[in-house]
Write a protein that holds these residues in place. Structure first.
Motif, PDB file in Angstrom:
ATOM      1  N   GLU A  26       1.048  -1.229   0.149  1.00 49.42           N
ATOM      2  CA  GLU A  26       0.242  -0.468  -0.009  1.00 49.42           C
ATOM      3  C   GLU A  26       0.809   1.383   0.278  1.00 49.42           C
ATOM      4  O   GLU A  26       1.593   1.431   0.301  1.00 49.42           O
ATOM      5  N   LEU A  27       0.316   2.512   0.187  1.00 45.57           N
ATOM      6  CA  LEU A  27       1.022   3.586  -0.249  1.00 45.57           C
ATOM      7  C   LEU A  27       1.381   4.547   0.967  1.00 45.57           C
ATOM      8  O   LEU A  27       0.205   4.392   1.458  1.00 45.57           O
ATOM      9  N   TRP A  45       2.996   5.989   7.281  1.00 42.84           N
ATOM     10  CA  TRP A  45       2.042   7.378   7.882  1.00 42.84           C
ATOM     11  C   TRP A  45       0.719   6.202   6.270  1.00 42.84           C
ATOM     12  O   TRP A  45       1.855   6.637   5.210  1.00 42.84           O
ATOM     13  N   ARG A  46      -0.095   6.450   6.324  1.00 45.88           N
ATOM     14  CA  ARG A  46      -1.155   5.757   5.631  1.00 45.88           C
ATOM     15  C   ARG A  46      -1.725   7.297   4.850  1.00 45.88           C
ATOM     16  O   ARG A  46      -1.869   8.096   5.552  1.00 45.88           O
ATOM     17  N   LEU A  47      -0.932   6.619   3.403  1.00 36.93           N
ATOM     18  CA  LEU A  47      -2.146   7.898   2.755  1.00 36.93           C
ATOM     19  C   LEU A  47      -3.046   7.505   2.181  1.00 36.93           C
ATOM     20  O   LEU A  47      -3.226   6.249   1.286  1.00 36.93           O
ATOM     21  N   GLY A  48      -4.328   8.220   2.080  1.00 35.89           N
ATOM     22  CA  GLY A  48      -5.362   7.877   0.735  1.00 35.89           C
ATOM     23  C   GLY A  48      -6.545   9.235   1.502  1.00 35.89           C
ATOM     24  O   GLY A  48      -6.610  10.622   0.772  1.00 35.89           O
ATOM     25  N   SER A  49      -8.246   8.901   1.199  1.00 29.94           N
ATOM     26  CA  SER A  49      -8.644  10.200   0.264  1.00 29.94           C
ATOM     27  C   SER A  49      -8.868  10.935   1.384  1.00 29.94           C
ATOM     28  O   SER A  49      -9.166  11.829   1.496  1.00 29.94           O
ATOM     29  N   PRO A  52      -2.918  11.841   4.942  1.00 29.84           N
ATOM     30  CA  PRO A  52      -2.219  10.675   5.950  1.00 29.84           C
ATOM     31  C   PRO A  52      -2.967  10.796   7.824  1.00 29.84           C
ATOM     32  O   PRO A  52      -3.166  11.725   7.726  1.00 29.84           O
TER      33      PRO A  52
END
Length: 68
Positions: A26-27, A45-49, A52
């Protein structure tokens, strides 16, 4: 949450140059929070819509430290 601390095998003469690479499907982004001659603290950190968010446990990060 999302933090990892790496203590070097032996203390260095000065803080090293550190590289951090997340190992995931995952990103993720890794930030250096503290670098000393004895250890480094990073945060993943997870990046999503929604923006972060700190990654939870189980995230693998490949760390390298270079010192002269």
């Amino acid at each position: 949450m999302g933090r990892a601390r790496w203590v070097y095998d032996k203390a260095l003469n000065h803080p090293p140059v550190v590289g951090a690479l997340p190992v995931a499907d995952e990103l993720l982004v890794v930030t250096l929070e503290e670098v000393t001659a004895e250890a480094v603290i990073v945060r993943a950190w997870r990046l999503g819509s929604a923006g972060p968010v700190p990654a939870g446990s189980g995230v693998r990060i490949h760390l390298t430290a270079f010192s002269t």
